[in-house]
Enzyme design. Structure first.
Site, short mmCIF file in Angstrom:
data_model
loop_
_atom_site.label_atom_id
_atom_site.label_comp_id
_atom_site.label_asym_id
_atom_site.label_seq_id
_atom_site.Cartn_x
_atom_site.Cartn_y
_atom_site.Cartn_z
N TRP A 173 0.86 -1.18 0.00
CA TRP A 173 0.00 0.00 0.00
C TRP A 173 0.89 1.23 0.00
O TRP A 173 1.92 1.27 0.67
CB TRP A 173 -0.90 0.04 1.25
CG TRP A 173 -1.67 1.34 1.34
CD1 TRP A 173 -2.83 1.64 0.71
CD2 TRP A 173 -1.27 2.52 2.06
NE1 TRP A 173 -3.19 2.93 1.01
CE2 TRP A 173 -2.25 3.50 1.84
CE3 TRP A 173 -0.17 2.83 2.87
CZ2 TRP A 173 -2.18 4.77 2.38
CZ3 TRP A 173 -0.11 4.11 3.42
CH2 TRP A 173 -1.11 5.07 3.19
N GLU A 181 -3.17 -3.17 -2.18
CA GLU A 181 -4.27 -2.59 -1.42
C GLU A 181 -4.71 -1.25 -1.97
O GLU A 181 -3.89 -0.33 -2.15
CB GLU A 181 -3.86 -2.43 0.05
CG GLU A 181 -4.95 -1.84 0.93
CD GLU A 181 -4.50 -1.69 2.37
OE1 GLU A 181 -5.33 -1.29 3.21
OE2 GLU A 181 -3.32 -1.98 2.67
N LYS A 200 -7.37 2.26 -2.07
CA LYS A 200 -7.96 3.23 -1.16
C LYS A 200 -8.74 4.24 -1.96
O LYS A 200 -8.38 4.55 -3.11
CB LYS A 200 -6.85 3.93 -0.35
CG LYS A 200 -7.36 4.71 0.86
CD LYS A 200 -6.21 5.08 1.79
CE LYS A 200 -6.73 5.72 3.06
NZ LYS A 200 -5.64 6.00 4.03
N ASP A 252 -9.68 -3.41 2.36
CA ASP A 252 -9.71 -2.84 3.71
C ASP A 252 -11.10 -2.28 3.95
O ASP A 252 -11.62 -1.50 3.15
CB ASP A 252 -8.65 -1.74 3.83
CG ASP A 252 -8.52 -1.20 5.25
OD1 ASP A 252 -9.53 -0.72 5.80
OD2 ASP A 252 -7.40 -1.25 5.80
N HIS A 266 -11.53 1.54 3.46
CA HIS A 266 -10.93 2.24 2.33
C HIS A 266 -11.91 2.56 1.21
O HIS A 266 -11.51 2.77 0.06
CB HIS A 266 -9.76 1.43 1.76
CG HIS A 266 -8.52 1.56 2.58
ND1 HIS A 266 -7.28 1.18 2.14
CD2 HIS A 266 -8.31 2.06 3.82
CE1 HIS A 266 -6.36 1.42 3.06
NE2 HIS A 266 -6.98 1.96 4.10
N HIS A 268 -8.50 -6.77 5.30
CA HIS A 268 -8.13 -5.95 6.44
C HIS A 268 -9.40 -5.57 7.18
O HIS A 268 -10.23 -4.80 6.69
CB HIS A 268 -7.38 -4.69 5.99
CG HIS A 268 -5.92 -4.90 5.85
ND1 HIS A 268 -5.03 -3.87 5.60
CD2 HIS A 268 -5.16 -6.03 5.93
CE1 HIS A 268 -3.80 -4.36 5.52
NE2 HIS A 268 -3.87 -5.66 5.71
N ASP A 309 -11.90 6.83 6.64
CA ASP A 309 -10.96 5.76 6.98
C ASP A 309 -10.21 6.12 8.26
O ASP A 309 -9.06 6.51 8.25
CB ASP A 309 -9.98 5.54 5.84
CG ASP A 309 -8.91 4.52 6.20
OD1 ASP A 309 -9.22 3.59 6.95
OD2 ASP A 309 -7.78 4.68 5.74
N ASP A 348 -9.96 4.01 10.98
CA ASP A 348 -9.33 2.83 11.59
C ASP A 348 -9.63 2.69 13.08
O ASP A 348 -8.73 2.67 13.91
CB ASP A 348 -7.81 2.89 11.37
CG ASP A 348 -7.46 2.73 9.90
OD1 ASP A 348 -7.70 1.64 9.37
OD2 ASP A 348 -6.95 3.68 9.30
N ASP A 396 -6.51 -4.08 11.00
CA ASP A 396 -5.83 -2.84 10.64
C ASP A 396 -6.55 -1.66 11.27
O ASP A 396 -7.50 -1.12 10.72
CB ASP A 396 -5.77 -2.67 9.12
CG ASP A 396 -4.87 -1.51 8.71
OD1 ASP A 396 -4.26 -0.90 9.60
OD2 ASP A 396 -4.78 -1.21 7.50
#
Length: 426
Positions: free
Chosen positions: A185, A226, A228, A259, A262, A286, A294, A296, A326
């Site tokens: 990423w 990955e 996004k 993810d 993302h 993820h 995003d 997390d 993640d």
């Protein structure tokens, strides 16, 4: 095994058996699912290679909860504590900046020997290791571009770093006897709308092709890419978009990393899993929790996590899916964050494994949508908690919230002393 938990488990088994659900088989399958704990939750993504660097590349950690790890030894001790509170045998996910070395070495010159401490630690515990090249928090990434940079020398630096990372990952896989998933990423993108969207993507494609041209034993290393949608500093355009990486992975035989945070705030990834794995061999997942963007957050057992688990189980996609966490939350105990995240992910998978999937598929094929809806809803209140408690006790880890007492004790005896001993406020 406590008599109360065993009795509750026996009663739960009877209820599930009425619908043909083999609870013992479900627990056996759950015990074999490895979840990769992301090391960067333990120290707020600081790493050990460049201790004086601040976070960049659109990455930010909020909160200053005391006791974060500041050395490889501390981080491994914290991971040991977290893993002791989680049922099953799992993996640990490292970023390149977590090299365990006193050498003054830059990212493009990293070698497996710089991670010898991690390899020995994982080998002793029977753990697997996953890996990530670190394409952020570095002077050569300050303008927000790495593998798609216009400067060929900067691109070469990052290409060399990714090549080095794959060699490190291959060593992980070979020495630990289980594949290392290497996830690529990078933060490349524009804050405002660009005129030329094509050229950065062409450079990224060519850089990735050069990285992956170096032969690697695929039994030891699995490459993933990955995507996004947007991030801090790349709100308007991300070079490595979902469509870019979906096309790249499918045409190059790489795994796609999805993810959960993302994508658009109202977009979910659960509905993408069966489509992606229809045309690719492997998927990296993820597990995260976005809150409006995003951000997390620590994984909770929300609707989307449950739907991801159902999709993986109902479609028999687990054998081709690599699951990792993640998130990075500096506002709560770092170890508790791991435990909460993994245990919630396991609970969601267990709930999916305890569904009468074949019965539901048959009902659906018969177009009895009334029964389908009724049974799916009724099973949401079936006693999966009794099965989970049995699984935890059988695995030798605390049942229910008892794990929190151990984390609080560890915080008092270990974490609180770190800042006092170093004389530095963490």
């Amino acid at each position: 095994m406590s008599e109360a938990n065993e009795q509750a488990y026996r009663e739960a088994k009877k209820l599930y058996a009425k619908h043909g659900v083999d609870v013992d088989a479900a627990l056996e399958k759950l015990a074999g699912i490895k979840i990769s704990l992301h090391c960067w939750q333990g120290d707020d993504v600081k790493g050990f290679l460049f201790r004086d660097k601040t976070l960049s590349g659109g990455i930010a950690v909020t909160g200053s909860y005391p006791g974060r790890a500041s050395t490889p030894g501390e981080l491994r001790a914290d991971l040991d504590k977290a893993l002791s509170l989680i049922p099953g045998k799992h993996k640990v996910n490292l970023h390149a900046i977590y090299a365990d070395t006193d050498e003054n070495v830059d990212l493009d010159r990293l070698e497996p020997r710089h991670f010898r401490g991690w390899i020995d630690w994982a080998k002793e515990r029977g753990l697997g290791l996953d890996f990530n090249p670190t394409l952020f928090s570095h002077p050569k990434a300050e303008d927000g571009f790495t593998l798609s940079h216009t400067d060929p020398e900067i691109r070469k630096f990052w290409i060399d770093h990714c090549k080095a990372s794959r060699r490190i990952a291959e060593t992980f896989g070979r020495e630990l006897g289980q594949p290392c998933v290497t996830n690529h990423w990078m933060p490349d993108g524009f804050k405002d709308t660009p005129v030329d969207r094509w050229s950065p993507r062409a450079r990224l494609r060519d850089s990735l092709d050069e990285i992956f041209a170096e032969p690697i034993d695929e039994a030891c290393n699995i490459d993933a890419v990955e995507s996004k949608l947007f991030g801090i500093g790349s709100e308007s355009y991300v070079v490595g978009s979902h469509e870019f990486y979906m096309g790249y992975a499918m045409s190059r035989g790489k795994a796609i990393c999805l993810d959960a945070g993302h994508f658009h705030p109202t977009e979910v990834i659960s509905n993408k899993l069966s489509s992606i794995l229809m045309f690719t061999d492997q998927l990296l997942l993820h597990v995260s929790r976005p809150v409006r963007w995003d951000s997390d957050h620590v994984v909770t057992m929300d609707d989307e996590l449950l739907e991801i688990a159902r999709e993986l189980v109902r479609g028999d996609l687990l054998p081709r899916t690599h699951i990792g966490l993640d998130f990075f939350d500096g506002s709560i105990n770092h170890i508790a964050a791991w435990v909460i995240g993994v245990r919630n992910t396991q609970k969601a998978l267990l709930r999916a494994l305890l569904e009468p999937i074949e019965q539901l598929k048959q009902i659906e094929a018969e177009k009895d949508y009334t029964s389908r809806l009724a049974l799916v809803e009724e099973f949401k209140s079936y006693p999966f908690g009794a099965v989970w408690d049995y699984f935890c006790e059988q695995s030798g880890v605390p049942v229910r919230e008892d794990w929190l007492n151990e984390v609080k004790t560890y915080e008092k005896e270990v974490l609180q002393k770190r800042g006092q001993e170093s004389g530095v406020l963490q």
